[in-house]
Enzyme design. Structure first.
Site, PDB file in Angstrom:
ATOM      1  N   ASP A 169     -12.953   4.197  -3.593  1.00  0.00           N
ATOM      2  CA  ASP A 169     -12.341   2.953  -4.082  1.00  0.00           C
ATOM      3  C   ASP A 169     -12.778   2.748  -5.523  1.00  0.00           C
ATOM      4  O   ASP A 169     -13.050   3.700  -6.249  1.00  0.00           O
ATOM      5  CB  ASP A 169     -12.850   1.790  -3.178  1.00  0.00           C
ATOM      6  CG  ASP A 169     -11.912   0.603  -3.147  1.00  0.00           C
ATOM      7  OD1 ASP A 169     -11.937  -0.199  -4.109  1.00  0.00           O
ATOM      8  OD2 ASP A 169     -11.150   0.470  -2.175  1.00  0.00           O
ATOM      9  N   HIS A 226     -13.007  -5.161  -5.768  1.00  0.00           N
ATOM     10  CA  HIS A 226     -12.240  -4.656  -4.619  1.00  0.00           C
ATOM     11  C   HIS A 226     -13.097  -3.729  -3.756  1.00  0.00           C
ATOM     12  O   HIS A 226     -13.137  -3.851  -2.533  1.00  0.00           O
ATOM     13  CB  HIS A 226     -10.989  -3.933  -5.129  1.00  0.00           C
ATOM     14  CG  HIS A 226     -10.061  -3.445  -4.066  1.00  0.00           C
ATOM     15  ND1 HIS A 226     -10.133  -2.165  -3.554  1.00  0.00           N
ATOM     16  CD2 HIS A 226      -9.058  -4.057  -3.408  1.00  0.00           C
ATOM     17  CE1 HIS A 226      -9.188  -2.019  -2.635  1.00  0.00           C
ATOM     18  NE2 HIS A 226      -8.514  -3.149  -2.526  1.00  0.00           N
ATOM     19  N   ASN A 323       1.554  -2.848   0.428  1.00  0.00           N
ATOM     20  CA  ASN A 323       1.825  -4.294   0.391  1.00  0.00           C
ATOM     21  C   ASN A 323       3.185  -4.655  -0.160  1.00  0.00           C
ATOM     22  O   ASN A 323       3.357  -5.711  -0.748  1.00  0.00           O
ATOM     23  CB  ASN A 323       0.781  -4.985  -0.492  1.00  0.00           C
ATOM     24  CG  ASN A 323      -0.619  -4.830   0.040  1.00  0.00           C
ATOM     25  OD1 ASN A 323      -0.812  -4.634   1.239  1.00  0.00           O
ATOM     26  ND2 ASN A 323      -1.581  -4.909  -0.836  1.00  0.00           N
ATOM     27  N   SER A 392      -5.337  -3.559   2.090  1.00  0.00           N
ATOM     28  CA  SER A 392      -6.686  -3.166   1.656  1.00  0.00           C
ATOM     29  C   SER A 392      -7.772  -3.766   2.524  1.00  0.00           C
ATOM     30  O   SER A 392      -8.816  -3.157   2.736  1.00  0.00           O
ATOM     31  CB  SER A 392      -6.949  -3.662   0.224  1.00  0.00           C
ATOM     32  OG  SER A 392      -6.501  -2.764  -0.731  1.00  0.00           O
TER      33      SER A 392
END
Ligand SMILES: [Ca+2]
Ligand SMILES: [Ca+2]
Ligand SMILES: [Ca+2]
Ligand SMILES: [Ca+2]
Length: 424
Positions: A169, A226, A323, A392
């Protein structure tokens, strides 16, 4: 296992009724790459290609192949997969066609870009903030659509021991008060001595590697929110009277960074996955899952190969479904849409149990739904916690569930068996 034979949870199967569309994703076809290159939402690094050369190609044949497209070698990504740079403004489609027709080349593809699959960072103002951890019989708050983790906790099962999950990530704030005891430190690598002690090709990589900037510091500041958030859902320390609790209250997280400020490339995603796979095999780690809360770009045979090599090392690849509210059976979202057997593709559901409006879905290309709306977890800076939404956020509930399952089933370590256990 073909996608069509997978068990699809009732919720998603019902939602997908009427939108079933045949064609599973085909593998390794230049026509697919060329078609997706025309879709503007699939971003890539300009003037770069990833080229898979056949092993043992002579230097002269290699040079001739590059000369045909005016390319120059940039780096070796994985085995005989190289990143090459073309002249500025080069026509990538034409270069891909030329390279596909060149002897000694297996495939050529764009260096696609991926983004974190988060949709918002709106704070969530209720007291009942961890609905994603609840189940229909959990002791404090109940939510039938949560991950049921609280029920496992109630039975005393909170510690995932030495089980490891890799968060590929952004960076993750490993010193966050609710995370700092749950990040693995490589005992085979002596820190800061300028020597690659464990011989994996990376110097002083005690806490993973940053492939975005090619350095050992995986956490580079508050922009790494994130990765920190995702990590907290998998493994924020529970029972410490602080903040939040992850699926596993104790485990060994490892963070490998490839998402930079805006995106991450396919080349760096492949290097990250290869790094994790090598680390598991090199040090016999009990590493059961990679969390991939990102997506974008187009079809990459190189990335698919890397995911499948991880799968052969019994690492389940848990990937966000995306998304854009789209049907992934019609419009594939990568990497979650690859038909690789070790991938679990995760949609997002809200606290009412319904698919989130933003979440992608797909009867054959999405495996299950998990909590992904208003998920409270760890972030750097501020109060240290925030609610984010997105597939996520759903993905780490599943990666954490694999770790929780693996820790109580020490005899189950095949990727296929771990995946089957989570889907059923
Ligand atoms: Ca090393
Ligand atoms: Ca060292
Ligand atoms: Ca760094
Ligand atoms: Ca806590």
């Amino acid at each position: 296992m073909p996608r069509s034979s997978r068990r699809i949870p009732r919720l998603l199967a019902a939602l997908a009724l009427g939108v079933l569309c045949g064609a599973a994703v085909a593998g390794g076809r230049p026509d697919k790459v060329l078609a997706e290159l025309q879709e503007p939402q699939r971003r890539h690094v300009p003037s770069e290609l990833l080229v898979q050369f056949e092993p043992g190609l002579s230097p002269s044949a290699y040079g001739e192949a590059l000369a045909r497209v005016g390319g120059r070698f940039a780096e070796r990504v994985s085995g005989d997969l190289h990143r090459i740079v073309l002249p500025a403004g080069a026509d990538l489609s034409a270069a891909i066609r030329t390279l596909h027709a060149t002897p000694g080349i297996d495939f050529a593809e764009p260096n696609w870009l991926y983004e974190a699959d988060t949709v918002s960072d709106d704070p969530y103002y209720t007291t009942n903030k961890l609905w994603g951890m609840e189940g229909d019989a959990s002791p404090l708050f109940q939510n039938a659509y949560g991950s049921q983790a609280a029920e496992a906790w109630d039975k005393g099962h909170t510690d995932c021991g030495k089980v490891m999950v890799a968060v590929i990530d952004e960076g993750a704030q490993f010193k966050h008060p609710d995370l700092r005891h749950n990040f693995w430190v490589n005992p085979h690598e002596i820190p800061d001595n300028g020597i690659d002690d464990d011989g994996n090709g990376f110097i002083d990589d005690t806490r993973g590697w940053d492939f975005a900037r090619d350095d050992k510091s995986t956490y580079d500041g508050v922009g790494d929110d994130h990765g920190t958030h995702v990590s907290g859902t998998i493994g924020a320390r529970g029972g410490n009277a602080k903040g939040v609790a992850g699926m596993c209250w104790k485990l060994n997280l490892i963070n490998v960074k490839f998402l930079g400020t805006a995106s991450g490339s396919t080349a760096n995603a492949i290097k990250s996955i290869d790094y994790v796979t090598d680390l598991k095999l090199r040090h016999q780690l009990d590493l059961v899952a990679i969390n991939a809360s990102w997506g974008g770009g187009g079809y990459s045979q190189g990335l698919k190969k890397s995911i499948e090599a991880a799968g052969k090392a019994d690492i389940v690849f848990v990937a966000a479904a995306g998304n854009s509210g789209a049907n992934n059976d019609v419009t594939p979202h990568y990497p979650s849409s690859y038909d690789s057997p070790s991938i679990i593709s995760v949609a997002a559901i809200g606290a009412g149990g319904l698919l989130a409006g933003f979440s992608n879905y797909g009867a054959t290309s999405v495996d299950l739904g998990a909590p992904g709306v208003a998920i409270y977890s760890t972030v750097p800076g501020g109060t240290g916690y925030a609610a984010y939404s997105g597939t996520s956020m759903a993905t780490p509930h599943v990666a954490g569930a694999i770790a929780l399952y693996a820790s109580s089933h020490p005899d189950v370590r095949k990727a296929a068996d771990l995946k089957q256990a989570i889907l059923s």
